[in-house]
Design a protein around this motif. Structure first.
Motif, PDB file in Angstrom:
ATOM      1  N   GLU A 168      -3.462   4.858  -2.814  1.00  0.00           N
ATOM      2  CA  GLU A 168      -4.666   5.619  -2.474  1.00  0.00           C
ATOM      3  C   GLU A 168      -4.972   6.646  -3.566  1.00  0.00           C
ATOM      4  O   GLU A 168      -6.127   6.847  -3.937  1.00  0.00           O
ATOM      5  N   HIS A 178       0.845  -1.201   0.000  1.00  0.00           N
ATOM      6  CA  HIS A 178       0.000   0.000   0.000  1.00  0.00           C
ATOM      7  C   HIS A 178       0.880   1.251   0.000  1.00  0.00           C
ATOM      8  O   HIS A 178       1.846   1.352   0.762  1.00  0.00           O
ATOM      9  N   GLU A 189      -5.471   0.048  -8.070  1.00  0.00           N
ATOM     10  CA  GLU A 189      -4.532  -1.065  -8.184  1.00  0.00           C
ATOM     11  C   GLU A 189      -3.714  -0.896  -9.468  1.00  0.00           C
ATOM     12  O   GLU A 189      -4.267  -0.752 -10.564  1.00  0.00           O
ATOM     13  N   LEU A 234      -1.014  -1.153  -4.505  1.00  0.00           N
ATOM     14  CA  LEU A 234      -2.235  -0.390  -4.276  1.00  0.00           C
ATOM     15  C   LEU A 234      -1.857   1.036  -3.882  1.00  0.00           C
ATOM     16  O   LEU A 234      -1.068   1.238  -2.960  1.00  0.00           O
TER      17      LEU A 234
END
Length: 531
Positions: A177, A25, A162, A175
């Motif tokens: 944001e 992330h 993604e 991933l």
């Protein structure tokens, strides 16, 4: 120490994300390590955010490319921590001259008044700009750069975007944001999302020749209409560092781009300008076609487009790279607030509205310049030549001459983040305008004092006390003793008690004749998308 930024090659390195059991992330992924991508990453990192910067290549730009960087861009570079290097290396200029055939038409000064820290423009090859930004990015631990990492696909999810990334060792997925697509005019991300840039292409071609030579030309912008050494066309001359000169030759639509790049075609054109005995070397040659276009919207959910990926203009006027750097400063502070939970996601919509309006202004000016420089019929050419003849003696005609309306900072007059004036003010510092610099006591400068967060700029003997707010707010108080030359008060039409609210990108968003903490709080909420 001199660094040959054009010869640098960056190694591909395997990242832990490539063998992670779960999707790694990242708060923000910036795609494209050109000037816009690097500036965005630096601005975000200075706000304390972790940034992943992906680039599908392993080097900086080849050739000079964008060379004219405006005063506003230099002020942004100051805030990013690399303005001094840019100005020290660049060729400073404020003056431009226009010629018609052999005759000087008129000259102009883009910064006729004193009291500014930065000049109207510097000329600096794009690879230096990228190199200095890269050096600054390397000093910020929040930034990770991955070379030879190409975004091959992306798809939206409820919690982000993604990305599928191609490397020499195969694909991996991460991933994000938010994604900032600063991946250039051909933008693979734009293409992967099925989006387009639409606009107008002009039926003309221009040759760029970067020439290494020692010359007596001054460091000014010289533009010729229909010169005897290149009849019926136009020519532009600029000085760059390292004894390199940029020469743009208009070629016409029928010119063969491949043939015109060949030295045997370029060298006679340069000799016609410089003289048959001039000594020079060709450093870089390119042929381009003008286009003015943009995407319909710059924000698509959690993917935000910036720079040439979002909009493109013809080079005359230096509006491409300068506009892209303003994109970067506009989106960075808004993303930082949203990711820190200090503003709603809808704040990002103001990036779209503000920068689309700025792109439209640039496209309008660029289109008008191109139409004047490259008339498409005999009546247009007759009008242009009559204007040029009149401009030698008549000031009104000079306003009609258009050799490229040079880049100006955007003023966001219609921004939803502004608070309308309740008091009467004069001057340029309207809500939405970029803050003007001014010299202060002991060699300091106003913009340096303002910094990069929300700032309350107050003029008076005593600094105001601001009650606690949901958003951090610095207070900068300017006393008459601070304002050594009185220029700060003049430029801001300030009296004792005058107060301005300045955004993190150093644009005005509100102003009052007296300090009112409740009015400030309301304006701050509006400026952060919570009003």
């Amino acid at each position: 120490m001199h660094i040959d930024y054009q010869s640098l090659r960056f190694e591909y390195r395997r990242s832990p994300d490539q063998s992670a059991a779960q999707l790694a992330h990242h708060p923000v992924v910036v795609v494209g390590a050109g000037p816009v991508g690097l500036a965005t990453a630096i601005d975000l990192a200075q706000s304390g955010l972790r940034v992943l910067l992906l680039d599908d290549d392993r080097c900086l730009s080849n050739g000079s490319r964008a060379i004219c960087f405006a005063k506003r861009t230099l002020e942004i570079f100051d805030r990013l921590g690399c303005g001094d290097r840019m100005v020290e290396k660049g060729v400073t200029w404020n003056l431009g001259r226009v010629f018609h055939r052999d005759d000087p038409v008129y000259s102009f000064n883009l910064l006729p008044e004193g009291g500014h820290r930065r000049p109207a423009f510097i000329n600096l090859q794009q690879y230096y700009v990228e190199g200095f930004l890269l050096d600054r990015a390397g000093a910020l631990p929040e930034i990770e750069i991955r070379w030879n990492n190409k975004v091959a696909a992306l798809g939206p999810r409820e919690d982000g975007v993604e990305l599928t990334v191609e490397t020499p060792e195969g694909e991996y997925r991460i991933l994000a944001e938010y994604v900032v697509a600063a991946d250039g005019a051909r933008s693979p991300i734009r293409k992967a999302m099925g989006l387009e840039s639409k606009g107008r292409s002009f039926r003309d071609r221009f040759l760029i020749a970067d020439v290494r030579m020692k010359a007596d030309f001054p460091a000014e912008r010289w533009f010729w209409f229909d010169p005897p050494f290149h009849p019926n066309q136009s020519v532009l001359l600029h000085s760059q560092p390292d004894n390199i000169w940029r020469i743009d030759f208009q070629l016409g639509w029928d010119a063969d781009p491949e043939e015109e790049r060949k030295p045997e075609r370029v060298i006679p054109r340069v000799r016609a300008l410089l003289g048959k005995d001039a000594a020079f070397e060709l450093e870089w040659v390119s042929v381009y076609t003008f286009s003015c276009l943009r995407m319909a919207r710059f924000r698509h959910g959690r993917v935000i487009f910036a720079g040439d990926a979002a909009h493109g203009v013809s080079p005359f006027g230096a509006r491409g790279a300068n506009s892209g750097i303003q994109d970067a400063e506009n989106i960075a502070w808004k993303l930082a607030l949203v990711l820190r939970g200090e503003a709603p996601e809808t704040l990002l919509d103001s990036y779209d509205s503000e920068r689309v309006a700025a792109a439209d202004e640039n496209i309008l000016n660029s289109t008008r310049s191109t139409d004047f420089i490259t008339p498409k019929n005999e009546s247009s050419r007759a009008f242009r030549d009559a204007v040029l003849d009149l401009a030698k003696d008549c000031a009104f005609a000079r306003r009609l001459v258009n050799s490229g309306r040079l880049s100006l900072p955007s003023t966001y007059c219609g921004s939803p983040l502004n608070t309308l004036d309740a008091d009467r003010f004069e001057g340029l510092m309207v809500p939405g305008a970029p803050a003007l610099d001014a010299p202060l006591r002991d060699g300091d400068w106003l913009l340096r004092r303002l910094g990069g967060g929300f700032t309350l700029l107050h003029f008076g003997a005593a600094s105001p006390v601001m009650p606690e707010s949901e958003t951090a707010l610095r207070v900068v108080n300017i006393t008459p003793e601070d304002d050594a030359e009185g220029l700060a008060a003049t430029r801001y039409d300030a009296r004792p008690g005058t107060t301005y609210l300045i955004r993190p990108d150093q644009h005005v968003c509100a102003r009052w004749r007296r300090f009112d903490p409740e009015a400030v709080r309301a304006a701050l909420r509006r400026a952060t998308g919570r009003g």
